[in-house]
Each structure stands twice: as structure tokens, then as C-alpha cells.
Design a protein around this motif. Structure first.
Motif, PDB file in Angstrom:
ATOM      1  N   GLY A  25      31.477   2.951  12.960  1.00  0.00           N
ATOM      2  CA  GLY A  25      31.291   2.457  14.417  1.00  0.00           C
ATOM      3  C   GLY A  25      32.428   2.699  14.955  1.00  0.00           C
ATOM      4  O   GLY A  25      32.625   2.553  16.288  1.00  0.00           O
ATOM      5  N   GLY A  26      33.634   3.659  14.590  1.00  0.00           N
ATOM      6  CA  GLY A  26      34.894   3.725  15.178  1.00  0.00           C
ATOM      7  C   GLY A  26      34.404   5.005  16.108  1.00  0.00           C
ATOM      8  O   GLY A  26      33.540   5.499  15.978  1.00  0.00           O
ATOM      9  N   PRO A  27      35.529   5.446  16.670  1.00  0.00           N
ATOM     10  CA  PRO A  27      35.562   6.460  17.790  1.00  0.00           C
ATOM     11  C   PRO A  27      35.371   8.037  17.171  1.00  0.00           C
ATOM     12  O   PRO A  27      34.837   8.879  17.720  1.00  0.00           O
ATOM     13  N   LEU A  28      35.712   8.025  15.898  1.00  0.00           N
ATOM     14  CA  LEU A  28      35.870   9.461  15.224  1.00  0.00           C
ATOM     15  C   LEU A  28      35.090   9.457  13.850  1.00  0.00           C
ATOM     16  O   LEU A  28      35.143   8.374  13.257  1.00  0.00           O
ATOM     17  N   ARG A  29      34.784  10.511  13.223  1.00  0.00           N
ATOM     18  CA  ARG A  29      34.271  10.800  12.231  1.00  0.00           C
ATOM     19  C   ARG A  29      34.454  11.961  11.679  1.00  0.00           C
ATOM     20  O   ARG A  29      34.330  13.067  12.410  1.00  0.00           O
ATOM     21  N   ASP A  30      34.505  12.298  10.473  1.00  0.00           N
ATOM     22  CA  ASP A  30      34.625  13.406   9.940  1.00  0.00           C
ATOM     23  C   ASP A  30      33.694  13.638   8.550  1.00  0.00           C
ATOM     24  O   ASP A  30      32.820  12.603   8.148  1.00  0.00           O
ATOM     25  N   LEU A  31      33.711  14.627   7.788  1.00  0.00           N
ATOM     26  CA  LEU A  31      32.592  14.956   6.815  1.00  0.00           C
ATOM     27  C   LEU A  31      33.149  13.872   5.440  1.00  0.00           C
ATOM     28  O   LEU A  31      32.171  13.451   4.664  1.00  0.00           O
ATOM     29  N   ARG A  32      34.516  13.359   5.572  1.00  0.00           N
ATOM     30  CA  ARG A  32      34.800  12.410   4.447  1.00  0.00           C
ATOM     31  C   ARG A  32      34.394  11.093   4.682  1.00  0.00           C
ATOM     32  O   ARG A  32      33.986  10.209   4.136  1.00  0.00           O
TER      33      ARG A  32
END
Lengths: 220, 220
Positions: free
Chosen positions: A190-197
């Protein structure tokens, strides 16, 4: 402190140096193992969290570091070149230890050459594009809100191919995400950023630490 | 036990599987992070010593392992794919720990693709050729007696270029060096093999362990 050796392709910097400060200091044709964004805690924060957005093994890019263990002990780990790694390695367990092994003082990173680089963005989410992105040739892939980003550097044709596969359009922004993580850059949904991990959310939550790793941390 | 996933490019094997057994089992076009030689202790011995002859960071090629710590504790470390490395990493400190963290039971290695491969040898020593070999593009470089060896795999032209730079002639031998290390493959001068990290001699001598690493070993 920020020292760059273009000939040996590494940099050594204080842990508090910003990620974009490193981009600004690098000579053209040499690239660090993170994309051009600013994140909380600068270089030391990045290493403590195990990197951001990379599609490769980030730990191999950290050639050495000095850190203060939870006991207060000063630890010097690793070296400055790829080929002098000799074993008894305390560098790699620090990378991605989310503070459990203490905090970094200085970090030595491998730099890699590239004749070209590109950063594209397009609407989308990692969830819907996950399979495509896992097969992506881009070195960095991440999601910011409802926008997907991909960065690559290397040979000219390799960069072109990675960007064609990803789609989107060139993105020249170098965003500063620190304000979005006032409580610390933590792991969670639910936060502003996401990566593949991980999803990355405000508040500094860390992944569950295995009991054995806690024993290692207590020994340092 | 020896399992190969060609699609995900990894293998998992018992620590006692031989290095040439792995070469024999691999499908064409996939390569392990060691050259085609047999060494004491098979795969587990290789990982404990931090690899052999590589010119890259061997630790990044070990995706995960299970090992028995000196305390007798069974440890499961790491994963099976490059992209699921999440931190709190106990895999990398095991690699090149020369037995200090115990002995491996199973090892998961990254495999890498190659359209071509080559192994050349020529008279010479690492000492006299060190500067050239440090700049070599070959993935593996080592000295056996008075003979230098270089191996590479990858794109056809890349393999050709690496072998032209090294010189010598194609070498189809897959030597078994175990008899030369009846007392264990140890570090030191004057032995039969040498790579860019160490001289390797009979007797099982290990590099001096930093005190802090000994504390980590005692914690496991």
C-alpha cells in the motif's frame, strides 16, 4: 566523502551520501547499481535495505564496507576490487540486513560501464506486468503509484532492445522520494513504491528476521 | 542428488557430487561457475573454498544451500532464483569460509547460458602473465604446473575473442586433481594448482580467519 576510481570501476562514499549526488559525481559511461532516484538514508540506507529496483543480485555490487555493529564494534568488511574477494565474507550479510547488523559508515560499490543509458516510464503496475518484467532485460524495474519505470545501461543496441521491450516513453525526471517516507522506508503493502522484491511503505517496517540471523547479529 | 532446472537456470545437488559429474549432467548451452576439472570434496568442497579459477564474484553464483553448522544445527540459507534474494543472507558468508561455518549438505548454483565454450592451455605462469590475465575476458584462468589454462563460455564471438587474447591451443582434457590433494585442498605456495586468488597445495591449510568471523561461526 565520495571517491571514484574510474580505472578500477568502484566508488567509496560515506553512507550518508545521497544517491543522486553519486549520479552527479560519476563520469559519463560509468553507472552505479541503482536507478536515478533519491531514497531515504542515502547510500547507507539503500545497502541496508538490499538495494532498490534491481533485477540482478545487488549483494555482488557491494565490494566492501565499514559498519558499526550493534555492540558498537567497528567492522571493516570486504575489499575494493571484484577479484580480491578471498572469503570469510561479512560484507554480503550486511547487505539487506535492515539494520540488524548495525549501520554503515562507508560503502564501496562496483561501477559498471555503459555506452548508453535510458529510463522509460508508462502507466501500469508490477502485478499486472510481473511476468513480462521478470523476463525484462532492464537492470532496474519499479512502480511509482500507477506508473511503471525501467532503466538500463550498457551497449547501445542492448539499451534500445530493453526499452523497446518495456515500451513507454523516455522519462528524464530524477524524483526525490524521501518526503514520502518520513517515518523511514519500510517493507509492506500500500505504499508509494514497489519493486520486484518488496512493496515499500512509510514507517520503516522490516521483514521478519530468521532466528539464526539474530544470533549472528548478536555475535558482532 | 542432482536436479537441474534448465528453464530457471539453476541446479541443486548434494554437496558430495563431483564437478565433472555436474558437467556430464548439464544440457548443452548451460554452464556452471567452475571449469571442467575435478577437485577434492566435489561441489561442497568447491563452495567451502570460495570457488576455483573464477575471474568473477563466485558468491553471487551460489543461490542457496543447506549446511550443518559447527554446533550441529541444520541451516537452510538462500533461495533458488536470483530475484528472490530478500536479505538476511547466510549463504554468502558460508561461501569461502573454509569449513568455519560447518559443512554443506546441498548446494543450489546459478547456471548461465552460452552458445559456445572453449578451453585453451599454453606454457606459462600466473606470476609472469598476471597483468594480462587480470584484464582477460575469460571466466576462468588457472595454472597447473607450468601450464596456464583459460576457459570461457558465452556468445560465439566473445568466446573467440577471449581465446585469441589468451593464446595457446584447445585443450580437451578434463583432469582429475584429487590425487594431488590427498591431505585436503589447502591454501599455500608451491602446490600443483594456482588461481588469481590463491596457490593451492596439499594439506588443507586455510587462510587466517578474522576474529570477528570466528565470533559469527561460533554463533551458528
Amino acid at each position: 566523502m565520495l571517491e571514484i576510481s574510474a580505472s578500477d570501476q568502484y566508488l567509496t562514499a560515506s553512507a550518508d551520501v545521497g544517491l543522486l549526488d553519486i549520479y552527479d559525481a560519476l563520469p559519463s559511461g560509468l553507472y552505479p547499481p541503482f536507478p536515478p532516484v533519491e531514497l531515504p538514508g542515502g547510500l547507507g540506507g539503500l545497502v541496508s535495505r538490499g538495494g532498490f529496483a534491481q533485477t540482478f543480485f545487488f549483494g555482488a555490487e557491494v565490494l566492501g564496507l565499514t559498519f558499526t555493529a550493534p555492540s558498537g564494534r567497528q567492522v571493516v568488511a570486504g575489499g575494493r576490487t571484484v577479484k580480491n574477494v578471498q572469503g570469510y565474507d561479512l560484507t554480503r550479510p550486511f547487505v539487506g540486513s535492515f539494520g540488524a547488523l548495525g549501520h554503515a559508515e562507508t560503502v564501496t560499490l562496483r561501477l559498471r560501464p555503459g555506452l548508453a543509458s535510458a529510463h522509460h516510464s508508462r502507466p501500469g503496475t508490477l502485478e499486472e506486468a510481473r511476468e513480462d518484467l521478470m523476463a525484462s532485460r532492464a537492470r532496474f524495474v519499479w512502480q511509482d503509484g500507477d506508473t511503471l519505470h525501467a532503466c538500463h545501461f550498457g551497449h547501445v543496441r542492448e539499451v534500445q532492445a530493453a526499452m523497446e521491450q518495456f515500451g513507454g516513453a523516455p522519462d528524464l525526471a530524477r524524483p526525490d522520494h524521501r518526503a514520502a517516507f518520513a517515518g523511514g522506508m519500510g517493507v509492506g503493502e500500500g505504499g508509494p513504491l514497489r519493486d520486484l522484491r518488496f512493496g515499500w511503505q512509510d514507517g520503516g517496517a522490516v521483514p521478519t528476521m530468521p532466528a539464526l540471523f539474530a544470533r549472528v547479529a548478536a555475535s558482532l
